[in-house]
Write a protein that holds these residues in place. Sequence first.
Motif, PDB file in Angstrom:
ATOM      1  N   PRO A  46     -22.711  60.634 -23.550  1.00  0.00           N
ATOM      2  CA  PRO A  46     -21.926  61.557 -22.881  1.00  0.00           C
ATOM      3  C   PRO A  46     -22.647  62.301 -21.996  1.00  0.00           C
ATOM      4  N   PRO A  47     -21.906  62.792 -20.839  1.00  0.00           N
ATOM      5  CA  PRO A  47     -22.619  63.459 -19.528  1.00  0.00           C
ATOM      6  C   PRO A  47     -23.332  65.127 -20.235  1.00  0.00           C
TER       7      PRO A  47
ATOM      8  N   GLU B 215       0.179  43.810 -33.552  1.00  0.00           N
ATOM      9  CA  GLU B 215      -1.755  44.104 -33.725  1.00  0.00           C
ATOM     10  C   GLU B 215      -1.887  45.601 -32.840  1.00  0.00           C
TER      11      GLU B 215
ATOM     12  N   PHE C 148       2.569  38.952 -35.890  1.00  0.00           N
ATOM     13  CA  PHE C 148       1.322  39.301 -35.774  1.00  0.00           C
ATOM     14  C   PHE C 148       0.732  39.817 -34.372  1.00  0.00           C
ATOM     15  N   CYS C 149       1.084  39.028 -33.501  1.00  0.00           N
ATOM     16  CA  CYS C 149       0.695  39.382 -31.959  1.00  0.00           C
ATOM     17  C   CYS C 149       1.183  40.577 -31.745  1.00  0.00           C
TER      18      CYS C 149
ATOM     19  N   PRO D 190     -14.863  62.718 -21.989  1.00  0.00           N
ATOM     20  CA  PRO D 190     -15.888  61.757 -22.216  1.00  0.00           C
ATOM     21  C   PRO D 190     -16.957  62.122 -23.276  1.00  0.00           C
ATOM     22  N   GLY D 191     -16.879  63.482 -23.845  1.00  0.00           N
ATOM     23  CA  GLY D 191     -17.927  63.824 -24.523  1.00  0.00           C
ATOM     24  C   GLY D 191     -18.953  64.856 -23.712  1.00  0.00           C
TER      25      GLY D 191
ATOM     26  N   SER E  86       3.241  26.235 -33.081  1.00  0.00           N
ATOM     27  CA  SER E  86       2.506  27.094 -34.077  1.00  0.00           C
ATOM     28  C   SER E  86       1.041  27.272 -33.738  1.00  0.00           C
TER      29      SER E  86
ATOM     30  N   ARG F 131       5.933  29.540 -39.170  1.00  0.00           N
ATOM     31  CA  ARG F 131       4.696  29.789 -38.930  1.00  0.00           C
ATOM     32  C   ARG F 131       4.350  30.545 -37.531  1.00  0.00           C
ATOM     33  N   SER F 132       5.344  29.778 -36.581  1.00  0.00           N
ATOM     34  CA  SER F 132       5.266  30.379 -35.386  1.00  0.00           C
ATOM     35  C   SER F 132       5.853  31.859 -35.447  1.00  0.00           C
TER      36      SER F 132
ATOM     37  N   ALA G 160      -4.816  37.990 -28.624  1.00  0.00           N
ATOM     38  CA  ALA G 160      -4.532  39.413 -28.697  1.00  0.00           C
ATOM     39  C   ALA G 160      -5.635  40.261 -29.375  1.00  0.00           C
TER      40      ALA G 160
ATOM     41  N   LEU H  69      -4.061  48.836 -35.321  1.00  0.00           N
ATOM     42  CA  LEU H  69      -5.339  49.194 -34.649  1.00  0.00           C
ATOM     43  C   LEU H  69      -5.200  50.704 -34.276  1.00  0.00           C
TER      44      LEU H  69
ATOM     45  N   ALA I 281       3.040  34.246 -36.557  1.00  0.00           N
ATOM     46  CA  ALA I 281       2.047  34.330 -35.654  1.00  0.00           C
ATOM     47  C   ALA I 281       2.593  35.282 -34.603  1.00  0.00           C
ATOM     48  N   LEU I 282       4.011  35.216 -33.900  1.00  0.00           N
ATOM     49  CA  LEU I 282       4.227  36.047 -33.045  1.00  0.00           C
ATOM     50  C   LEU I 282       4.376  37.273 -33.584  1.00  0.00           C
TER      51      LEU I 282
ATOM     52  N   MET J  76       0.852  29.682 -30.837  1.00  0.00           N
ATOM     53  CA  MET J  76       1.273  31.032 -31.387  1.00  0.00           C
ATOM     54  C   MET J  76      -0.058  31.528 -32.013  1.00  0.00           C
TER      55      MET J  76
ATOM     56  N   THR K 291     -19.579  62.819 -29.003  1.00  0.00           N
ATOM     57  CA  THR K 291     -19.034  61.651 -28.475  1.00  0.00           C
ATOM     58  C   THR K 291     -17.446  61.535 -29.231  1.00  0.00           C
ATOM     59  N   VAL K 292     -16.835  60.823 -28.358  1.00  0.00           N
ATOM     60  CA  VAL K 292     -15.433  60.489 -28.825  1.00  0.00           C
ATOM     61  C   VAL K 292     -15.246  59.000 -29.051  1.00  0.00           C
TER      62      VAL K 292
ATOM     63  N   GLY L 164      -2.324  34.642 -31.026  1.00  0.00           N
ATOM     64  CA  GLY L 164      -2.516  35.888 -32.069  1.00  0.00           C
ATOM     65  C   GLY L 164      -4.078  36.189 -31.664  1.00  0.00           C
TER      66      GLY L 164
END
Lengths: 156, 337
Positions: free
Chosen positions: B28-29, A13, A9-10, A137-138, B3, A2-3, B13, A17, A6-7, B6, A153-154, B10
């Motif tokens: 925006p400007p 991540e 996942f960290c 900045p847009g 665990s 499990r550890s 993060a 995204l 979790a690591l 961790m 916008t961005v 997570g």
Amino acid sequence: MRSLLALAFCLCEPFALAADPVLVFDLTMVEGSGDAPMIVAWVEKTDGTFVRSLHMFNKDKKYYKEMLTWASSREGRETEKELDAVVGPTPAWGSHQVVRVPVPGILEEGMVLRIEQRKDKGGHYKKRKLPLSPDWPGATLTKEGYLANLMITVER
Amino acid sequence: MSSRLMLLLGFTALLAPGAEVTKAKAPPPPAPPAEEEDQADPMLASGSPMYPWTDNQRRVVHHWFLPGATSLPEGDWYYRISHVARDGYDREPRTNLFGLDDNVKMGLTLGWSPIKAVTVTVQRINGRDLAVEDVDGGKVQYDTFDVLAKFQLLDQRGVRGWRKGPCDLSLIAGQSLMFRNHGNGDGSLNLGVIAERDVMEDRLRLGVGLVRAGLSAYDGAIGHGAGDKLMPDEQDYLSAQGAPYQPAELATMSIPLTARLAIAEHWCLLGEAIIPVQGWKTEGGPSLATGFAYNTNTHEFAFILTNTANAAFNSVITGGSKVGSLPFFAFSITAYL
């Protein structure tokens, strides 16, 4: 075990995204009369080389050639299929519209965002250029041509 | 314990700078001014408020009978086909389609603006039989060509006219040239001044003017009869035939009145009256026309009921055929190019 999960996942991540930046065009049209104007946004390099169309606010292809600056710039550099993917409806007078355009590889030094507006028997606004950069900045355009307000916008 | 640690790391993060919590951002400007001047929209630049029907109301270069006060934009073209039945729609509707099947008066108009505030139009109207002796076995007829120039002195919005003013105001000058198929013809010197103004948020456009034809004409509907105005070459012939009527005057001066009411962006109601005030007139009251029109921003389709089956400048200002009646059906198709 499990550890370890979790690591993992960290560590994963930030990569999960990450996504292409998106330009958001939030536009409001002026009040007007007659046929609504055509508006198109595209990107080119600082030397004028066409890169790609971002969005065409009109579905009537027979009038695309009237957008003289954009049409001559993109000739031979963009396929009809690529253009069809970024076509949307004409905003009516006084209306509000939001368009989101993914722009991978566009927010770089040496790139310029162009906007052209034209109305039949009306004005032709083709000189707007917005230099882009990775941390752009847009921009906000107020009372420019047929745009009462355009906020770009961005989203990163 | 490790665990849980961790797992806690997570979740932490998730809150790292790489994934921001959504929060309100400043707009925006503002962009710097564009590098060069664009070709500005003159109506937008005038600062005048605009409504959905404004363009269609301001586009009227010619009403049913007479020119309007507005000029074409510089370089633009315009054409119009007008069609009026000379038989009333209440006569034999089963056989002549409300008078449209035959015996019609047609006007074909072409207009152009060579420079700002100026419009030149040429209209050809089909023939009228003259009451003179036939030539070579055929009737003597004339077609009329209206050649008019309009100079728009004032524009209510300062866009098309020479100067901005409280209303649209135009001067009109030209000729109605009546060409005979046998012989030469006659001409009428036509002059006029027309003023129009948009009110009620551009919904209502009202017009008034003063026009004069130096040699007016009138081609009677429902058959050529004594009510027609005799042209100079008819008078001698009919006098020789013992006909009693001879017009005492050649010219006519009239006051035109117009109204256009926009009931929606593309629809409007039309009304026009021309009141002869001096010179020859039909004694049948003013020339009248009323109807409605549909505008597509580039074309106008108008349907009219009228009391005069004439179309030329010098023949619509002489009055109607019958007081209190609108017996003729008409339509026009106009295109702005």
